[in-house]
Design a protein around this motif. Structure first.
Motif, PDB file in Angstrom:
ATOM      1  N   VAL A 133       6.552  -1.737   8.153  1.00 31.18           N
ATOM      2  CA  VAL A 133       5.086  -1.777   8.269  1.00 31.18           C
ATOM      3  C   VAL A 133       4.280  -0.685   8.802  1.00 31.18           C
ATOM      4  O   VAL A 133       3.182  -0.507   8.410  1.00 31.18           O
ATOM      5  N   ALA A 134       4.847   0.122   9.633  1.00 36.78           N
ATOM      6  CA  ALA A 134       4.472   1.120  10.146  1.00 36.78           C
ATOM      7  C   ALA A 134       3.845   2.171   8.991  1.00 36.78           C
ATOM      8  O   ALA A 134       2.818   2.704   8.973  1.00 36.78           O
ATOM      9  N   VAL A 135       4.711   2.041   7.921  1.00 38.38           N
ATOM     10  CA  VAL A 135       4.342   2.903   6.896  1.00 38.38           C
ATOM     11  C   VAL A 135       3.314   2.319   6.019  1.00 38.38           C
ATOM     12  O   VAL A 135       2.265   3.153   5.358  1.00 38.38           O
ATOM     13  N   ILE A 136       3.396   1.192   5.548  1.00 41.51           N
ATOM     14  CA  ILE A 136       2.580   0.354   4.807  1.00 41.51           C
ATOM     15  C   ILE A 136       1.070   0.384   5.390  1.00 41.51           C
ATOM     16  O   ILE A 136       0.071   0.671   4.591  1.00 41.51           O
ATOM     17  N   THR A 137       0.828   0.410   6.680  1.00 39.36           N
ATOM     18  CA  THR A 137      -0.397   0.477   7.142  1.00 39.36           C
ATOM     19  C   THR A 137      -1.240   1.904   6.917  1.00 39.36           C
ATOM     20  O   THR A 137      -2.205   1.990   6.910  1.00 39.36           O
ATOM     21  N   SER A 138      -0.318   2.937   6.542  1.00 38.74           N
ATOM     22  CA  SER A 138      -1.047   4.287   6.205  1.00 38.74           C
ATOM     23  C   SER A 138      -1.134   4.457   4.795  1.00 38.74           C
ATOM     24  O   SER A 138      -1.704   5.294   4.306  1.00 38.74           O
ATOM     25  N   LEU A 139      -0.819   3.145   3.916  1.00 35.79           N
ATOM     26  CA  LEU A 139      -0.832   3.441   2.378  1.00 35.79           C
ATOM     27  C   LEU A 139      -2.159   2.328   1.762  1.00 35.79           C
ATOM     28  O   LEU A 139      -2.451   1.496   2.734  1.00 35.79           O
ATOM     29  N   ASP A 140      -2.666   2.666   1.039  1.00 36.39           N
ATOM     30  CA  ASP A 140      -3.690   1.955   0.239  1.00 36.39           C
ATOM     31  C   ASP A 140      -3.199   1.306  -0.762  1.00 36.39           C
ATOM     32  O   ASP A 140      -3.040   1.693  -2.024  1.00 36.39           O
ATOM     33  N   LEU A 141      -2.716   0.066  -0.672  1.00 37.18           N
ATOM     34  CA  LEU A 141      -1.939  -0.842  -1.499  1.00 37.18           C
ATOM     35  C   LEU A 141      -2.962  -2.109  -1.659  1.00 37.18           C
ATOM     36  O   LEU A 141      -3.544  -2.573  -0.952  1.00 37.18           O
ATOM     37  N   SER A 142      -2.646  -2.710  -2.987  1.00 40.35           N
ATOM     38  CA  SER A 142      -3.328  -3.823  -3.029  1.00 40.35           C
ATOM     39  C   SER A 142      -2.353  -5.215  -2.790  1.00 40.35           C
ATOM     40  O   SER A 142      -1.229  -4.883  -2.227  1.00 40.35           O
ATOM     41  N   THR A 143      -3.078  -6.327  -2.635  1.00 38.31           N
ATOM     42  CA  THR A 143      -2.310  -7.325  -2.478  1.00 38.31           C
ATOM     43  C   THR A 143      -1.229  -7.578  -3.130  1.00 38.31           C
ATOM     44  O   THR A 143      -0.050  -8.195  -2.694  1.00 38.31           O
ATOM     45  N   ARG A 144      -1.416  -7.383  -4.558  1.00 36.67           N
ATOM     46  CA  ARG A 144      -0.129  -7.462  -5.358  1.00 36.67           C
ATOM     47  C   ARG A 144       0.887  -6.472  -5.047  1.00 36.67           C
ATOM     48  O   ARG A 144       2.113  -6.996  -5.016  1.00 36.67           O
ATOM     49  N   GLU A 145       0.402  -5.414  -4.786  1.00 35.41           N
ATOM     50  CA  GLU A 145       1.672  -4.283  -4.447  1.00 35.41           C
ATOM     51  C   GLU A 145       2.178  -4.678  -2.992  1.00 35.41           C
ATOM     52  O   GLU A 145       3.593  -4.336  -2.899  1.00 35.41           O
TER      53      GLU A 145
END
Length: 316
Positions: A82-94
């Motif tokens: 989650v710490a990495v995901i918060t720094s990424l620009d991902l869509s709901t699908r991704e």
């Protein structure tokens, strides 16, 4: 009242030795694995592994940067991802695809060791969970709306990422890791101890039998024996590491056979912590029911296949 107090004292006295043994083992294991991962992060090896596997993530409809989130979860836990995901620009699908993959295969070495103690080989658990995560990523990319027309670009070429590159000053990084592992160890000690006592209480007061009857239809659908109900609840609500004491206690009393524990471990290895993790990923945009149902469909098929194998080989 005195009889109840005496009974509770007997339960605590009986549960304490095994709980302490499990606490010592799981905390020691967690510290060793956590330190190994810390070294991988400090030396940059985690980044190198992420770059190595990032081209694969186009098959899951994910950008190469998502590999870092998966690798972090794979070696550490869902919070690291989650710490990495918060720094990424991902869509709901991704995020949904990535969350499904990570919940199927996170902290595989620690949780693999837990399931090994209950009777399922570590290698089986690691291979099963890794294959399940990859398969779920492929299938969800095919069936979810919004399939990308072109493969997502990789984050970086493996040639651009050094195998060894120190990530900062060692002392503050080590101090932060040490403080984190101490907090985690304290939480684990308390939860494992309390859970083991709760398990004994549920049996002594006849609650387990009621729970088994209530969950029997659902477990039958999953292909699991009804007497695995408490362990199934523990794995889904608390998780494998915290629930390890309860699982070991069940085996020590002969309440669950080795064959049944293999069926259960096949299921909960891929689908567990379905309370905390789903809330966590849903808060960042994942569609929680897709993350849950996708893994339930897969593990149900796997458990019934395993039951079929046992029937062919052993005749029952």
């Amino acid at each position: 009242m005195q009889t109840l107090t005496l009974k509770l004292r007997c339960i605590v006295a009986a549960a304490t030795p095994r709980a302490l043994q499990t606490i010592a083992w799981i905390v020691r294991l967690t510290v060793i694995v956590s330190f190994a991962v810390f070294v991988m992060q400090y030396t940059g090896l985690i980044h190198w592994i992420s770059a190595l596997v990032s081209p694969l993530f186009a098959w899951f409809g994910l950008p190469g940067d998502a590999a870092m989130a998966f690798v972090s979860g794979y070696f550490v836990n869902t919070y690291a991802s989650v710490a990495v995901i918060t720094s990424l620009d991902l869509s709901t699908r991704e995020i949904t695809i990535l969350a499904t993959m990570i919940t199927a295969a996170h902290a595989v070495f620690i949780e693999g060791a837990v399931l090994h103690r209950t009777g399922t080989p570590t290698l089986y658990t690691i291979l099963l969970r890794t294959a399940a995560a990859l398969l779920l990523g492929l299938l969800l990319n095919l069936v979810l709306p919004g399939h990308p027309e072109a493969p997502a670009a990789a984050a970086a070429s493996i040639a651009e990422v050094p195998l060894f590159e120190v990530q900062g000053d060692f002392r503050p990084l080590f101090a932060a890791w040490l403080a984190g592992i101490v907090r985690l160890a304290l939480v684990m000690c308390c939860l494992i101890y309390v859970l083991n006592i709760l398990q004994r209480m549920l049996y002594e007061f006849g609650v387990m039998e009621r729970i088994s009857r209530l969950l029997r239809p659902l477990l039958r659908l999953f292909g699991l024996p009804a007497h695995c109900s408490f362990l199934w609840i523990v794995a889904n609500v608390i998780g494998l590491s915290y629930g390890s004491a309860a699982m070991l206690d069940e085996l020590s009393h002969g309440n669950v056979s080795r064959r049944d524990i293999n069926l259960l471990n096949t299921h909960i290895g891929i689908s567990h912590s379905n309370f905390e993790d789903l809330i966590l990923y849903a808060s960042f945009g994942a569609v929680w029911y897709v993350v849950l149902v996708a893994r339930w469909v897969l593990v149900t098929a796997l458990v019934w296949l395993l039951r079929g194998y046992y029937r062919l080989r052993y005749g029952s």
